[in-house]
Scaffold this active site. Structure first.
Site, short mmCIF file in Angstrom:
data_model
loop_
_atom_site.label_atom_id
_atom_site.label_comp_id
_atom_site.label_asym_id
_atom_site.label_seq_id
_atom_site.Cartn_x
_atom_site.Cartn_y
_atom_site.Cartn_z
N THR A 198 0.82 -1.21 0.00
CA THR A 198 0.00 0.00 0.00
C THR A 198 0.85 1.26 0.00
O THR A 198 0.50 2.26 -0.63
CB THR A 198 -0.94 0.01 1.22
OG1 THR A 198 -1.79 -1.13 1.16
CG2 THR A 198 -1.78 1.26 1.28
N SER A 216 1.41 -7.20 -1.22
CA SER A 216 1.96 -8.33 -0.48
C SER A 216 1.04 -9.55 -0.46
O SER A 216 1.50 -10.66 -0.18
CB SER A 216 2.32 -7.93 0.95
OG SER A 216 1.17 -7.69 1.74
N THR A 261 1.10 -4.59 4.25
CA THR A 261 0.78 -5.05 5.61
C THR A 261 0.13 -6.44 5.64
O THR A 261 0.16 -7.11 6.68
CB THR A 261 -0.15 -4.05 6.31
OG1 THR A 261 -1.36 -3.92 5.56
CG2 THR A 261 0.51 -2.70 6.46
N ASP A 262 -0.47 -6.88 4.53
CA ASP A 262 -1.21 -8.14 4.55
C ASP A 262 -0.37 -9.31 5.02
O ASP A 262 -0.84 -10.16 5.79
CB ASP A 262 -1.77 -8.45 3.15
CG ASP A 262 -3.07 -7.72 2.86
OD1 ASP A 262 -3.40 -6.79 3.61
OD2 ASP A 262 -3.73 -8.08 1.87
#
Length: 322
Positions: free
Chosen positions: A12, A52, A85-86
């Protein structure tokens, strides 16, 4: 002059666009590294440029190799990895497992795309650079820096989909406020493991979750399809319903390791119950994952398999790292 190397992987923080097509990672590392960082100079290198959720184990290995190369460069005093962040918790844990340098590696990202009205990426990068440049974080391994909090990779999870700081767990190592780093704790480090070998890319370690009414069919299907190991995300302190203990025994007997984790966010796997519970699962050959989440346990198992550890050897190989 202190120098920090920034490794961009996408996510992101590097994404632009919205609406029907959705945000896509496009920005390069050089753009993320721009900005005032006080007395710290920042270099930039692109390792990947992707969201990610698209990463596979081969991508994680590339990131680990790039981080090791940056750490071994005497011109770098620390490393920042920008990441989506995933799946940041998995990459961060892998980097921590193989971290053999006193220098810090700080993973960070963003919850808002780069072209949003209030992007959080620049602030997170500035904090991550400050942390990576600090000798106070030497010997802390790979850490996650987000929204002013620095926490260990081990035990961290993405705990909220949209909050400014989506991560929880691990140990809070430091806080950043007013442009200053305030160290709170130093983590206890395990001995580092070697970088993942080529077999890491294709390691078959599946995750199967227990829930009311679950049957062991998915575990059995994973074994039948060639899984080298299965992480069973049990209920509570590590339990599963009827048939799972028998399926674990058959899997282990057939050469597929089983690691017993928990779907509960926090707390260790502690076998307490019979009647198919954790006591029976461990007796059938499952290895408790300690306080590791099922997904971080999967990374550790894949790493050990890539070093040539046979599934039958996994119980002994896992214990020093749990």
């Amino acid at each position: 002059m202190v120098h920090v190397q920034l490794l961009g992987t996408g996510g992101t923080i590097a994404s632009r666009g919205s609406g029907e097509t959705g945000a896509v990672a496009t920005d390069r590392a050089a753009g993320l590294a721009r900005g005032a960082h006080g007395a710290v100079t920042v270099g930039a290198r692109d390792v990947l440029t992707t969201n990610s959720f698209r990463l596979d184990l081969a991508d994680l290995r590339r990131i680990a190799e790039a981080a090791r190369e940056a750490l071994e460069d005497r011109g770098n005093d620390g490393v920042v990895v920008t990441h989506g962040t995933d799946t940041l918790e998995e990459t961060a844990f892998l980097l921590d497992l193989v971290h053999a340098s006193p220098k810090p590696v700080v993973l960070t990202g963003a919850q808002h795309p780069a072209d949003s009205p209030a992007p959080d990426g620049p602030g997170n990068v500035a904090d991550a650079v400050l942390a990576a440049a600090s000798t106070a974080l030497h010997h802390c391994g790979a850490v996650i820096g987000f929204a002013g909090t620095v926490r260990t990779a081990r035990g961290a999870r993405k705990a909220h989909t949209t909050a400014p700081d989506p991560f929880a767990g691990g140990t809070e190592v430091a806080r950043i406020a007013g442009g200053r780093l305030h160290v709170l704790a130093k983590p206890v480090r395990r001995p580092p493991l070697p970088l993942p070998g080529p077999g890491f890319d294709t390691a078959r370690v599946e995750v199967v979750t227990a829930y009311p009414g679950a049957t062991p069919h998915l575990l059995e299907a994973a074994v039948a399809s060639g899984a080298q190991a299965v992480v069973l995300a049990g209920t509570g302190a590590g339990n599963a319903g009827p048939g799972f203990a028998e399926a674990v025994r058959a899997a282990v007997g057939g050469g597929c390791a089983v690691v017993l984790g928990s779907r509960v966010p926090w707390g260790p796997v502690v076998p307490r119950y019979g009647d198919g519970g954790g006591v029976d699962l461990v007796a059938a050959g499952a290895v408790p994952a300690g306080e590791l989440s099922p997904f971080q346990a999967r990374i550790l198992v894949a790493l050990l398999l890539s070093h040539g550890t046979a599934p039958a050897e996994l119980p002994a190989a896992l214990r020093p790292h749990l």
